[in-house]
Design a protein around this motif. Sequence first.
Motif, PDB file in Angstrom:
ATOM      1  N   PHE A  40      -2.872   3.544   4.966  1.00  0.00           N
ATOM      2  CA  PHE A  40      -1.685   2.980   4.309  1.00  0.00           C
ATOM      3  C   PHE A  40      -1.081   1.862   5.148  1.00  0.00           C
ATOM      4  O   PHE A  40      -0.642   0.846   4.626  1.00  0.00           O
ATOM      5  CB  PHE A  40      -0.628   4.057   4.077  1.00  0.00           C
ATOM      6  CG  PHE A  40      -0.950   5.017   2.973  1.00  0.00           C
ATOM      7  CD1 PHE A  40      -1.960   4.788   2.066  1.00  0.00           C
ATOM      8  CD2 PHE A  40      -0.226   6.188   2.847  1.00  0.00           C
ATOM      9  CE1 PHE A  40      -2.244   5.684   1.053  1.00  0.00           C
ATOM     10  CE2 PHE A  40      -0.485   7.085   1.838  1.00  0.00           C
ATOM     11  CZ  PHE A  40      -1.502   6.842   0.935  1.00  0.00           C
ATOM     12  N   LEU A  57       5.181   7.439   0.842  1.00  0.00           N
ATOM     13  CA  LEU A  57       3.894   7.222   1.504  1.00  0.00           C
ATOM     14  C   LEU A  57       3.556   8.367   2.457  1.00  0.00           C
ATOM     15  O   LEU A  57       2.393   8.773   2.558  1.00  0.00           O
ATOM     16  CB  LEU A  57       3.893   5.884   2.242  1.00  0.00           C
ATOM     17  CG  LEU A  57       3.890   4.637   1.356  1.00  0.00           C
ATOM     18  CD1 LEU A  57       3.994   3.380   2.204  1.00  0.00           C
ATOM     19  CD2 LEU A  57       2.650   4.600   0.488  1.00  0.00           C
ATOM     20  N   THR A  60       2.483  11.224   0.293  1.00  0.00           N
ATOM     21  CA  THR A  60       1.164  10.925  -0.280  1.00  0.00           C
ATOM     22  C   THR A  60       0.073  11.075   0.777  1.00  0.00           C
ATOM     23  O   THR A  60      -1.042  11.481   0.452  1.00  0.00           O
ATOM     24  CB  THR A  60       1.151   9.506  -0.872  1.00  0.00           C
ATOM     25  OG1 THR A  60       2.203   9.398  -1.829  1.00  0.00           O
ATOM     26  CG2 THR A  60      -0.162   9.207  -1.549  1.00  0.00           C
ATOM     27  N   ALA A  76      -4.812   9.437  -3.024  1.00  0.00           N
ATOM     28  CA  ALA A  76      -4.455   8.689  -1.811  1.00  0.00           C
ATOM     29  C   ALA A  76      -5.319   7.440  -1.659  1.00  0.00           C
ATOM     30  O   ALA A  76      -4.817   6.377  -1.260  1.00  0.00           O
ATOM     31  CB  ALA A  76      -4.588   9.582  -0.580  1.00  0.00           C
ATOM     32  N   VAL A  79      -3.998   4.885  -4.084  1.00  0.00           N
ATOM     33  CA  VAL A  79      -2.740   4.315  -3.573  1.00  0.00           C
ATOM     34  C   VAL A  79      -3.036   3.299  -2.470  1.00  0.00           C
ATOM     35  O   VAL A  79      -2.409   2.240  -2.403  1.00  0.00           O
ATOM     36  CB  VAL A  79      -1.786   5.431  -3.083  1.00  0.00           C
ATOM     37  CG1 VAL A  79      -0.613   4.863  -2.308  1.00  0.00           C
ATOM     38  CG2 VAL A  79      -1.303   6.257  -4.258  1.00  0.00           C
ATOM     39  N   THR A  80      -4.013   3.610  -1.613  1.00  0.00           N
ATOM     40  CA  THR A  80      -4.397   2.681  -0.552  1.00  0.00           C
ATOM     41  C   THR A  80      -4.912   1.374  -1.138  1.00  0.00           C
ATOM     42  O   THR A  80      -4.506   0.282  -0.720  1.00  0.00           O
ATOM     43  CB  THR A  80      -5.472   3.317   0.352  1.00  0.00           C
ATOM     44  OG1 THR A  80      -4.985   4.549   0.863  1.00  0.00           O
ATOM     45  CG2 THR A  80      -5.831   2.404   1.496  1.00  0.00           C
ATOM     46  N   ALA A  82      -4.369   0.219  -4.135  1.00  0.00           N
ATOM     47  CA  ALA A  82      -3.251  -0.446  -4.826  1.00  0.00           C
ATOM     48  C   ALA A  82      -2.346  -1.170  -3.825  1.00  0.00           C
ATOM     49  O   ALA A  82      -1.855  -2.270  -4.106  1.00  0.00           O
ATOM     50  CB  ALA A  82      -2.445   0.566  -5.629  1.00  0.00           C
ATOM     51  N   GLY A  83      -2.134  -0.573  -2.652  1.00  0.00           N
ATOM     52  CA  GLY A  83      -1.334  -1.235  -1.627  1.00  0.00           C
ATOM     53  C   GLY A  83      -1.979  -2.503  -1.124  1.00  0.00           C
ATOM     54  O   GLY A  83      -1.313  -3.514  -0.896  1.00  0.00           O
TER      55      GLY A  83
END
Length: 189
Positions: A40, A57, A60, A76, A79-80, A82-83
């Motif tokens: 992240f 975060l 998550t 997760a 999300v990574t 997407a970040g």
Amino acid sequence: MTVVRRVAERVSGAREAARRATLLPFLVRVGVFLTVLVGFTVAFPVDIWFGDALPALLVTALLPALGPHRFWPTFAALVTVAGWLHGTFDQGERIALWRLLLLAVLLYLGHNLCALAALLPYDAVVDPALVVRWLARSAGVLLAAGVVGVLLLTVAGVGGDRGMLPVTIGGLSVAVVVAALLGWLLRRR
């Protein structure tokens, strides 16, 4: 009343699991948490970390460590990604090759540690050599992928006028071959 009873049973089960937990499975789960958290950190822009998203975060990153055999590792990883996409396309950050490669390594390592954590019950007595062999195998895969990646980048002549087309074609070819090999192995069983 049944919802309260279910919650009480889950809390009781969590307390029992925490009481019976052993060190090595716990350390593997800590490794999952730290790997996802570092992922992240690499993926998200700096302003996200100092904003309101920090608690989300952290939670998550904790979820795959608590439930490595469920949906949370995939969540997760999404999300990574997407970040990284947010930082690259919405925030206008430059695409740095080292950052992208580090993110790929962290995603693979997080996935691999989640697989190991899913196999190890909380209360398992595990020989440390098992974890060392697992991590050594992961390092071998990462090393082989790095060598192939450097070869593809050399063939592509990154920085020249040829662009990234040969790297893209090479990467897609490797992905197709791996998918075909996995499909063949599954049918063989």
